[in-house]
Scaffold this active site. Structure first.
Site, PDB file in Angstrom:
ATOM      1  N   SER A   1       0.791  -1.241   0.000  1.00 26.49           N
ATOM      2  CA  SER A   1       0.000   0.000   0.000  1.00 26.49           C
ATOM      3  C   SER A   1       0.818   1.283   0.000  1.00 26.49           C
ATOM      4  CB  SER A   1      -0.988   0.016   1.167  1.00 26.49           C
ATOM      5  OG  SER A   1      -1.955  -0.960   0.961  1.00 26.49           O
ATOM      6  N   SER A   2       1.886   1.274  -0.794  1.00 23.72           N
ATOM      7  CA  SER A   2       2.645   2.523  -0.942  1.00 23.72           C
ATOM      8  C   SER A   2       1.760   3.585  -1.589  1.00 23.72           C
ATOM      9  CB  SER A   2       3.906   2.290  -1.771  1.00 23.72           C
ATOM     10  OG  SER A   2       3.591   1.677  -3.009  1.00 23.72           O
TER      11      SER A   2
ATOM     12  N   ASP B   1      -7.080  -0.892   1.850  1.00 28.45           N
ATOM     13  CA  ASP B   1      -5.747  -0.290   2.012  1.00 28.45           C
ATOM     14  C   ASP B   1      -5.842   1.078   2.691  1.00 28.45           C
ATOM     15  OD1 ASP B   1      -5.263  -2.475   0.485  1.00 28.45           O
ATOM     16  OD2 ASP B   1      -4.520  -1.409  -1.273  1.00 28.45           O
TER      17      ASP B   1
HETATM   18  C1  GLA Z   1      -5.391  -4.220  -3.531  1.00 28.52           C
HETATM   19  C2  GLA Z   1      -6.592  -3.283  -3.465  1.00 28.52           C
HETATM   20  C3  GLA Z   1      -7.456  -3.593  -2.231  1.00 28.52           C
HETATM   21  C4  GLA Z   1      -7.797  -5.068  -2.142  1.00 28.52           C
HETATM   22  C5  GLA Z   1      -6.543  -5.923  -2.314  1.00 28.52           C
HETATM   23  C6  GLA Z   1      -6.859  -7.388  -2.375  1.00 28.52           C
HETATM   24  O1  GLA Z   1      -4.503  -3.976  -2.496  1.00 28.52           O
HETATM   25  O2  GLA Z   1      -6.177  -1.945  -3.427  1.00 28.52           O
HETATM   26  O3  GLA Z   1      -8.614  -2.796  -2.242  1.00 28.52           O
HETATM   27  O4  GLA Z   1      -8.788  -5.405  -3.066  1.00 28.52           O
HETATM   28  O5  GLA Z   1      -5.820  -5.582  -3.495  1.00 28.52           O
HETATM   29  O6  GLA Z   1      -7.364  -7.824  -1.162  1.00 28.52           O
END
Ligand code: GLA
Length: 351
Positions: free
Chosen positions: A116-117, A163
């Site tokens: 989640s950068s 995220d």
């Molecule tokens: C990415 C998306 C999230 C989620 C994940 C899988 O990180 O940004 O919203 O769907 O994939 O769980």
């Protein structure tokens, strides 16, 4: 005297904001159908330091070759170059602000590594823009919703809320059980003698992956059996199309695994927790088909390491990272580059 005052005035005008990344312990590809997830914010951060600037954003990144320079208000964030700047301009567009900032950003998160950068950059931008425009501080949920839509707009990836909501509402020492339908966030403490590691496998871009296809397939499955977050395994068997049936099977079984894993974590039953993680990986690999051979191999090695409770791919897949949950006495030297991460609090204004 005059010089001293000038320096201190300028220094005090600098605003610093910071957002953690996240790792998901269990519950992947469930968020965009309003399902259950169990992630945590981690002690790797994106930090932005800037001063207010009228009608423009100027941002240097320590991790990217090209600077972002754009005028406000923004017309089309999806056209921003360099492309990393789209996460920034997407947020500026959502907030419809005219005062921007001039500064720099840096991160200790691997870019495009599935931790989640991008959400951390969006949240930092939102906090910065709220501050320079003297907007009332948004709640974690408001911040997460704003940034999720900014990402849709700027990158075209129809991501769920996991995220952004995790990075915004992280709790020190705890994972977060998130019901992505009611948006309720419940912290679940992680036992002190449990270590969580992430192992980086490969860079990936969700925008050029089959992520959007999976979102569409889940939507199609819902047209047959109704909301997947409420569906039972028995109704999944009624889906005639084999691919859609497997996609739905992952969703329905994964929601159930998250519920069971949450109970196991609360009871500190890490053996059960680990087994559920291993099953989750299998389901993501075989039914949802978002893993890669390289990730499968790394997961296999991790699962066989003494002291490891469970391991699985984490996040959107198609590359990125795997997550490993182990006893604190486990020796993980054989897991190349495994990085110990701690659960931390969410995005905030530092200065
Ligand atoms: C990415 C998306 C999230 C989620 C994940 C899988 O990180 O940004 O919203 O769907 O994939 O769980």
């Amino acid at each position: 005297m005059f010089i001293y005052m000038f320096i201190t005035t300028n220094m005090s005008a600098e605003i610093v904001v910071r957002s953690p990344g996240r790792v998901n312990l269990i519950g992947d590809h469930t968020d965009y159908t309003g399902g259950m997830v169990l992630p945590m914010a981690i002690d790797r951060y994106t930090t932005m330091a800037a001063q207010p600037l009228e009608a423009a954003i100027q941002l240097t990144s320590a991790d990217q070759p090209d600077d972002l320079k754009c005028e406000l208000p923004l017309v089309d964030p999806a056209a921003t170059t360099p492309t990393w700047g789209r996460y920034v301009t997407g947020v500026a567009h959502q907030l419809q602000v005219t005062r921007g900032f001039s500064g720099s950003v840096s991160t200790t998160l691997p870019l495009g590594g599935g931790l989640s950068s991008s959400a951390a950059l969006e949240l930092s931008t939102a906090l910065m823009l709220c501050q320079v425009n003297e907007l009332p501080p948004p709640t974690s949920l408001e911040l997460a919703q704003l940034c999720r839509f900014a990402e849709h707009l700027a990158t075209g990836v129809p991501c769920g809320i996991m995220d952004q909501l995790t990075c915004a509402s992280g709790v020190d020492g705890s994972a977060l059980l998130i019901d992505c339908h009611s948006l309720q966030v419940s912290p679940i403490e992680i036992p002190h003698d449990v270590n969580i590691y992430v192992q980086f496998i490969a860079h990936r871009k969700l925008s050029s992956s089959a992520y959007s296809d999976r979102v569409i397939q889940c939507d199609q499955a819902e047209q047959h059996i109704g909301p997947l977050r409420l569906a039972e395994v028995s109704s999944v068997h009624n889906i005639a199309d084999e691919i859609l049936r497997r996609r739905a099977m992952h969703l329905v079984s994964e929601n159930e695994r998250v519920r069971r894993a949450t109970v196991a974590l609360a009871l500190q039953d890490m053996t059960t927790f680990g087994k559920l993680m291993n099953e989750s990986h299998k389901s993501l690999r075989d039914d949802f088909e978002v893993s890669t051979n390289q990730m499968d191999e790394a997961v296999r090695i991790a699962q066989q390491t003494p002291g490891v409770f469970g391991a699985r791919m984490t996040g959107g897949g198609f590359g990125g990272c795997i997550v490993i949950v182990a006893d604190s006495s486990a020796n993980v030297d054989n897991l190349e580059g495994a990085m110990l991460v701690k659960p931390v609090s969410g995005a905030k204004l530092i200065n």
